[in-house]
Design a protein around this motif. Structure first.
Motif, mmCIF file in Angstrom:
data_model
loop_
_atom_site.group_PDB
_atom_site.id
_atom_site.type_symbol
_atom_site.label_atom_id
_atom_site.label_comp_id
_atom_site.label_asym_id
_atom_site.label_seq_id
_atom_site.Cartn_x
_atom_site.Cartn_y
_atom_site.Cartn_z
ATOM 1 N N ASP A 151 0.829 -1.215 0.000
ATOM 2 C CA ASP A 151 0.000 0.000 0.000
ATOM 3 C C ASP A 151 0.860 1.261 0.000
ATOM 4 O O ASP A 151 0.563 2.219 -0.714
ATOM 5 N N LEU A 152 1.911 1.269 0.806
ATOM 6 C CA LEU A 152 2.808 2.426 0.853
ATOM 7 C C LEU A 152 3.454 2.675 -0.505
ATOM 8 O O LEU A 152 3.497 3.811 -0.994
ATOM 9 N N ALA A 153 3.969 1.606 -1.115
ATOM 10 C CA ALA A 153 4.673 1.753 -2.399
ATOM 11 C C ALA A 153 3.726 2.214 -3.503
ATOM 12 O O ALA A 153 4.019 3.170 -4.227
ATOM 13 N N ILE A 154 2.589 1.539 -3.633
ATOM 14 C CA ILE A 154 1.650 1.906 -4.699
ATOM 15 C C ILE A 154 1.069 3.295 -4.442
ATOM 16 O O ILE A 154 0.965 4.116 -5.362
ATOM 17 N N GLY A 155 0.705 3.586 -3.192
ATOM 18 C CA GLY A 155 0.168 4.907 -2.868
ATOM 19 C C GLY A 155 1.161 6.011 -3.158
ATOM 20 O O GLY A 155 0.810 7.060 -3.705
ATOM 21 N N SER A 156 2.435 5.793 -2.818
ATOM 22 C CA SER A 156 3.472 6.798 -3.096
ATOM 23 C C SER A 156 3.641 7.015 -4.590
ATOM 24 O O SER A 156 3.755 8.153 -5.057
ATOM 25 N N TYR A 157 3.655 5.919 -5.342
ATOM 26 C CA TYR A 157 3.811 6.023 -6.791
ATOM 27 C C TYR A 157 2.629 6.787 -7.396
ATOM 28 O O TYR A 157 2.815 7.696 -8.219
ATOM 29 N N LEU A 158 1.419 6.419 -6.996
ATOM 30 C CA LEU A 158 0.232 7.062 -7.547
ATOM 31 C C LEU A 158 0.141 8.523 -7.141
ATOM 32 O O LEU A 158 -0.338 9.357 -7.904
ATOM 33 N N PHE A 159 0.597 8.847 -5.940
ATOM 34 C CA PHE A 159 0.586 10.227 -5.484
ATOM 35 C C PHE A 159 1.588 11.064 -6.279
ATOM 36 O O PHE A 159 1.344 12.235 -6.568
ATOM 37 N N THR A 160 2.710 10.449 -6.627
ATOM 38 C CA THR A 160 3.753 11.146 -7.387
ATOM 39 C C THR A 160 3.335 11.365 -8.837
ATOM 40 O O THR A 160 3.706 12.370 -9.442
ATOM 41 N N TYR A 161 2.562 10.432 -9.398
ATOM 42 C CA TYR A 161 2.162 10.501 -10.808
ATOM 43 C C TYR A 161 0.630 10.494 -10.918
ATOM 44 O O TYR A 161 0.028 9.484 -11.274
ATOM 45 N N PRO A 162 -0.012 11.623 -10.629
ATOM 46 C CA PRO A 162 -1.483 11.648 -10.632
ATOM 47 C C PRO A 162 -2.104 11.397 -12.002
ATOM 48 O O PRO A 162 -3.234 10.921 -12.085
ATOM 49 N N THR A 163 -1.390 11.684 -13.076
ATOM 50 C CA THR A 163 -1.938 11.443 -14.413
ATOM 51 C C THR A 163 -2.134 9.951 -14.638
ATOM 52 O O THR A 163 -3.170 9.521 -15.164
ATOM 53 N N ILE A 164 -1.157 9.165 -14.238
ATOM 54 C CA ILE A 164 -1.272 7.710 -14.353
ATOM 55 C C ILE A 164 -2.407 7.216 -13.463
ATOM 56 O O ILE A 164 -3.182 6.341 -13.846
#
Length: 194
Positions: free
Chosen positions: A83-96
């Motif tokens: 959850d931490l990894a995916i949430g961080s990635y998604l937060f960093t790249y909101p377009t994706i």
């Protein structure tokens, strides 16, 4: 025999609150998603990513603190780190996040539902009588995740309602689990004093 079972589940009493906070956060997120359908899709994706990161943080801390006390702590840790990894990635790249939100939400909730089934079966093995409600809740989460995955283009309005309902289910599951852990702690501390 009961002492052995309780010894495998004992968690320091002040840490069950982390699971409770995780559940409350998911419930609040679920209500917010349902009650504000007019918010932009970007706002939903950023909120989802932030909520996922916070849930992952709470679960990771809870798992790390409980290494010596919970038999299957590795699953909690893995879930929290994912959850931490995916949430961080998604937060960093909101377009994706905006493009893949239905699929990400669907798979995330599917994994949560499957983990909930495992927790319900563990609770049954520990002799906790209300394990059936947790099993039912987990199956509801899986149902909503399957609906999201089957019809990702069904519409943002439906995605919002389904996502909010699934978040509520996942939050209720965590709140119930936290109180069950607290109950087990109180039972085991009562046995150790006698």
């Amino acid at each position: 025999m009961e002492a052995v079972v309780y010894n495998r589940v004992i968690v320091p009493s002040r840490y069950w609150i982390l699971m409770l906070l995780s559940g409350i956060l998911l419930c609040v997120l679920g209500f917010w998603v349902i009650l504000s359908p007019l918010q932009s899709y970007l706002s939903l994706s950023i909120t989802f990513a932030a909520g996922m990161m916070m849930t992952g943080l709470f679960e990771t801390v809870f798992a790390m603190i409980s290494i010596r006390h919970i038999e299957r702590w590795g699953w909690l840790l893995a879930s929290g780190l994912i959850d931490l990894a995916i949430g961080s990635y998604l937060f960093t790249y909101p377009t994706i996040t905006m493009m893949l939100l239905p699929i990400i939400v669907g798979f995330w909730l599917l994994v949560r539902g499957i983990m909930g089934i495992g927790s319900a079966l563990d609770m049954r093995a520990y002799g906790i009588t209300s394990w059936g409600w947790i099993m039912f809740n987990s199956l509801v989460i899986i149902f909503f995740s399957a609906g999201i995955l089957a019809y990702p283009a069904f519409g943002i309005a439906n995605l919002i309602v389904w996502t909010g309902t699934a978040f509520l289910g996942a939050g209720i599951f965590r709140v119930v689990i936290s109180f069950k852990v607290r109950h087990i702690i109180s039972l085991s501390s009562g046995k150790s004093q006698s």
